[in-house]
Design an enzyme around this catalytic site. Structure first.
Site, PDB file in Angstrom:
ATOM      1  N   SER A  28       0.738  -0.774  -0.061  1.00 27.32           N
ATOM      2  CA  SER A  28      -0.212   0.562   0.083  1.00 27.32           C
ATOM      3  C   SER A  28       0.779   0.820   0.075  1.00 27.32           C
ATOM      4  O   SER A  28       1.878   1.525  -1.017  1.00 27.32           O
ATOM      5  CB  SER A  28      -0.898  -0.190   1.498  1.00 27.32           C
ATOM      6  OG  SER A  28      -1.732   0.527   1.613  1.00 27.32           O
ATOM      7  N   HIS A  36      -7.589  -6.143   0.941  1.00 33.05           N
ATOM      8  CA  HIS A  36      -6.306  -4.630   1.144  1.00 33.05           C
ATOM      9  C   HIS A  36      -5.400  -5.886   1.988  1.00 33.05           C
ATOM     10  O   HIS A  36      -4.447  -5.410   1.700  1.00 33.05           O
ATOM     11  CB  HIS A  36      -6.703  -3.766   0.956  1.00 33.05           C
ATOM     12  CG  HIS A  36      -6.264  -2.991   0.789  1.00 33.05           C
ATOM     13  ND1 HIS A  36      -5.128  -2.183  -0.269  1.00 33.05           N
ATOM     14  CD2 HIS A  36      -5.066  -2.162   1.824  1.00 33.05           C
ATOM     15  CE1 HIS A  36      -4.427  -1.770   0.067  1.00 33.05           C
ATOM     16  NE2 HIS A  36      -4.358  -0.996   1.291  1.00 33.05           N
TER      17      HIS A  36
END
Length: 401
Positions: free
Chosen positions: A172, A377
């Site tokens: 990320s 995620h």
């Protein structure tokens, strides 16, 4: 208030994650230990390194240089630097424990593993002269982390290991700062052997989460509002929050309120959550960041661009040589070989945005879609099947290049 709302979101996320995982083994003591204390507990030789960035921040690196399975690090292998995401820390990489987490797996194969910590998180909250309580300390976004923190870490790792290159794995925001660094300071491209990007947060215009999109649309007003109260950071959760979570949802199999609230916030489940992931998550995330970091990501969502912080037209003209908007980071200057991994059910870094990034990279080695359609995620760090689904491939790439 954005800060309070974000805190509630993370708390609810943790409650909901617990609803998806079956039997939970709560390693209670690990939640109260630091990253080095945890890795040492499991027999890994660990060092703590504090380094000073060009602009005076003191950031902390955690080094694993020995394994109970394989002994000391193999000096012939290149070091591997792992970098966490927004509001995370070095602990993100070890939440699922030995035999599963990437740093342990790498160390067991003789690799010299370094875990970075960005300015502002629980391990990097010092400066050579700025007080922690002052606004000036928190006046940074992911731009400064990429421009100052990451090169300081890279140079330190290479200096201490005597190598000229290293392997890099980012999750990320850990990918965001890599692309900031190598687009603005292209001389650093030669210091990376291979970059492996997990759920890269670069282009974000397809972000699906309605709650986060709402925050992004109002980031300027929200930031000004909370700043007016002298609030400049997203603090790590105090232990009182963990106790509150236990009190409100003592039985994760009868938690209808928590489940419904989390559905509202995130819209989907973490189907692959490791049985160890939730209890560790509650104690180690969020690890802290500046609110300006969050606002900068919000700008990326709305603008559809990958570019420095937008201060408004007047200030932009002063900072960006007369331009009303910030210039885009030039990804054509990122010449490091890059391998990208993404999940189909990732509501933060949408597959369309990841593919857009892949198309802009001049030295893309591979674009890898995770096999399970529900991979999300945080599954890159917390999924029970992440070793087979992802980490074996990462390790293979490290050892073949």
């Amino acid at each position: 208030m954005a800060l309070v709302t974000s805190s509630i979101r993370f708390l609810l996320m943790a409650w909901y994650i617990a609803s998806s995982v079956g039997d939970i083994i709560f390693r209670e003591e690990d939640g109260f230990l630091t990253t080095p204390e945890i890795t040492r507990k499991y027999g890994y030789t660990t060092e703590v390194h504090n380094i000073v960035t060009e602009d005076g921040y003191i950031v902390e690196l955690h080094r694993i240089r020995g394994s109970p399975a394989s002994g000391p690090t193999d000096p012939t292998k290149l070091p591997v630097l792992l970098m966490h995401g927004l509001m995370g820390s070095s602990a993100d990489w070890i939440l699922i424990g030995p035999e599963e987490a990437l740093p342990y797996l790498l160390a067991d194969r003789g690799h010299d593993v370094w875990l970075g910590n960005a300015r502002g998180n629980r391990y990097s909250r010092n400066h050579t002269y700025l007080p922690l309580e002052e606004h000036e300390f928190w006046d940074f976004s992911f731009h400064e982390i990429g421009f100052y923190d990451l090169p300081a870490m890279v140079d330190h790792v290479l200096s201490r290991t005597g190598k000229t290159q290293l392997h890099y794995v980012g999750h990320s925001q850990g990918t965001t700062i890599f692309f900031v660094l190598n687009s603005l300071r292209p001389e650093y491209n030669r210091k990376f052997r291979l970059m492996q990007a997990l759920a890269p947060a670069v282009f974000l215009s397809h972000l699906q989460n309605p709650f986060l999109r709402f925050l992004a649309q109002h980031e300027t007003v929200a930031l000004q509002f909370v700043n007016s109260f002298g609030i400049y950071e997203m603090k790590p959760f105090p232990e009182e929050i963990n106790r509150l979570a236990k009190a409100l949802c003592p039985d994760f199999y009868s938690r209808a309120l928590c489940l419904d609230a989390m559905h509202t916030m995130t819209g989907n489940k973490y189907h692959h959550m490791s049985h160890l992931g939730f209890p560790m998550l509650m104690h180690h995330l969020p690890a802290g960041c500046s609110l300006k970091q969050v606002a900068h990501f919000g700008q990326e969502v709305i603008s559809g661009h990958f570019r420095p912080y937008d201060f408004g037209a007047v200030e932009n003209r002063r900072r960006y040589t007369g331009n009303d908007v910030p210039p885009d980071y030039d990804l054509t200057k990122v010449t490091v070989p890059v391998v990208v991994f993404y999940g189909l059910d990732d509501q933060l870094t949408h597959p369309n945005d990841v593919r857009l990034l892949a198309g802009r990279l001049p030295n893309l080695v591979a674009l890898n879609q995770l096999p399970n359609a529900t991979f999300n995620h945080m599954d890159f760090l917390l999924a029970g099947d992440v070793k087979d689904a992802l980490y074996d491939s990462i390790i293979g790439n490290v050892e073949q290049t």
